[in-house]
Design an enzyme around this catalytic site. Sequence first.
Site, PDB file in Angstrom:
ATOM      1  N   GLY A 103       0.842  -1.194   0.000  1.00  0.00           N
ATOM      2  CA  GLY A 103       0.000   0.000   0.000  1.00  0.00           C
ATOM      3  C   GLY A 103       0.873   1.237   0.000  1.00  0.00           C
ATOM      4  CD  GLU A 149      -1.980   2.271  -3.635  1.00  0.00           C
ATOM      5  OE1 GLU A 149      -3.233   2.227  -3.559  1.00  0.00           O
ATOM      6  OE2 GLU A 149      -1.239   2.464  -2.655  1.00  0.00           O
ATOM      7  CG  ASN A 183      -6.174  -7.272  -3.308  1.00  0.00           C
ATOM      8  OD1 ASN A 183      -5.634  -7.195  -2.212  1.00  0.00           O
ATOM      9  ND2 ASN A 183      -7.490  -7.371  -3.440  1.00  0.00           N
ATOM     10  CG  LEU A 211       5.320   2.787   5.696  1.00  0.00           C
ATOM     11  CD1 LEU A 211       6.375   3.669   5.046  1.00  0.00           C
ATOM     12  CD2 LEU A 211       5.774   2.316   7.068  1.00  0.00           C
ATOM     13  CG  ASP A 214      -8.654   2.140   4.690  1.00  0.00           C
ATOM     14  OD1 ASP A 214      -9.133   2.599   5.742  1.00  0.00           O
ATOM     15  OD2 ASP A 214      -9.292   2.051   3.625  1.00  0.00           O
ATOM     16  CB  THR A 239       4.889   8.324   3.622  1.00  0.00           C
ATOM     17  OG1 THR A 239       4.384   8.668   4.917  1.00  0.00           O
ATOM     18  CG2 THR A 239       5.700   7.039   3.730  1.00  0.00           C
ATOM     19  CD  GLU A 296      -2.073  10.167   5.631  1.00  0.00           C
ATOM     20  OE1 GLU A 296      -2.735  10.610   6.585  1.00  0.00           O
ATOM     21  OE2 GLU A 296      -2.359  10.377   4.429  1.00  0.00           O
TER      22      GLU A 296
END
Length: 257
Positions: free
Chosen positions: A72, A95, A131, A151, A154, A232, A234
């Site tokens: 991810g 991803e 996936n 990291l 979700d 990252t 995020e």
Amino acid sequence: MAKRKRTEQAPPPAGTPTPDTAALLPQKKHYRQRAHANPFSDHALVYPKSPAAMDWSAHYPSGQPPEWADIGCGFGGLLISLAPLYPNTGMLGMEIRVQVSEYVHDRIEALRVGANNDGHHYNNVSILRTNSMKFLPNYFTKASLSAIFFLFPDPHFKLRKHKARIISPTLLAEYAYVLRPGGIVYTITDVKDLADWMQKHLSEHPLFEPVSTELLREDGKGPILDAVWNGTEEGKKVERNKGDKYLACFRRIAASR
């Protein structure tokens, strides 16, 4: 007339593009995508039947499989941060979102084109749209990875959605399979409930043990920890918002006989 004293400027962080390279980089505004994707939906993905069927030469000039996997990977911040620091280590971002994975692909391609400008070639980093919750063993053989990153995954806040979390007893068995003994799992999130969830399941698994950041730094993994913490997009967003971060690392241990 006195000479003006020259002031030395600190070099830019590894992975910082030069002006020429920056002009080639893709812009996120052209890659619109929802923040989350349902891993249980049919995403019409193409994947190899087994690791032996995977052609890594399409991702790396060396043709060798990667050693690190960022599950991810989002917009690829960790990969771009670490690629110049560990040029001999193959890194793969995984991803599921179409536009996000295309952005990372185009970002890496732009950096490779501009390699002569900043001194780094980025041939050791690539992106794969897949996936990971379903097909991880289709790509990696047993004990082939030395690091896996989760990291800011979700959080899937609702109780009925917890089954979609990237860390679970079933998935940990797969991560333990592809991770070699001594390999490290890096986790970080800004959601306390998710942090507790990941740490609980990893601590309870017989093939993982907690490892402190102090020990990892003594082992020379400080640059990796720094990139995990703030490399990252995020992580930088959480930093700007003065939010909390919960970092936890685990070592893959050998199975007891």
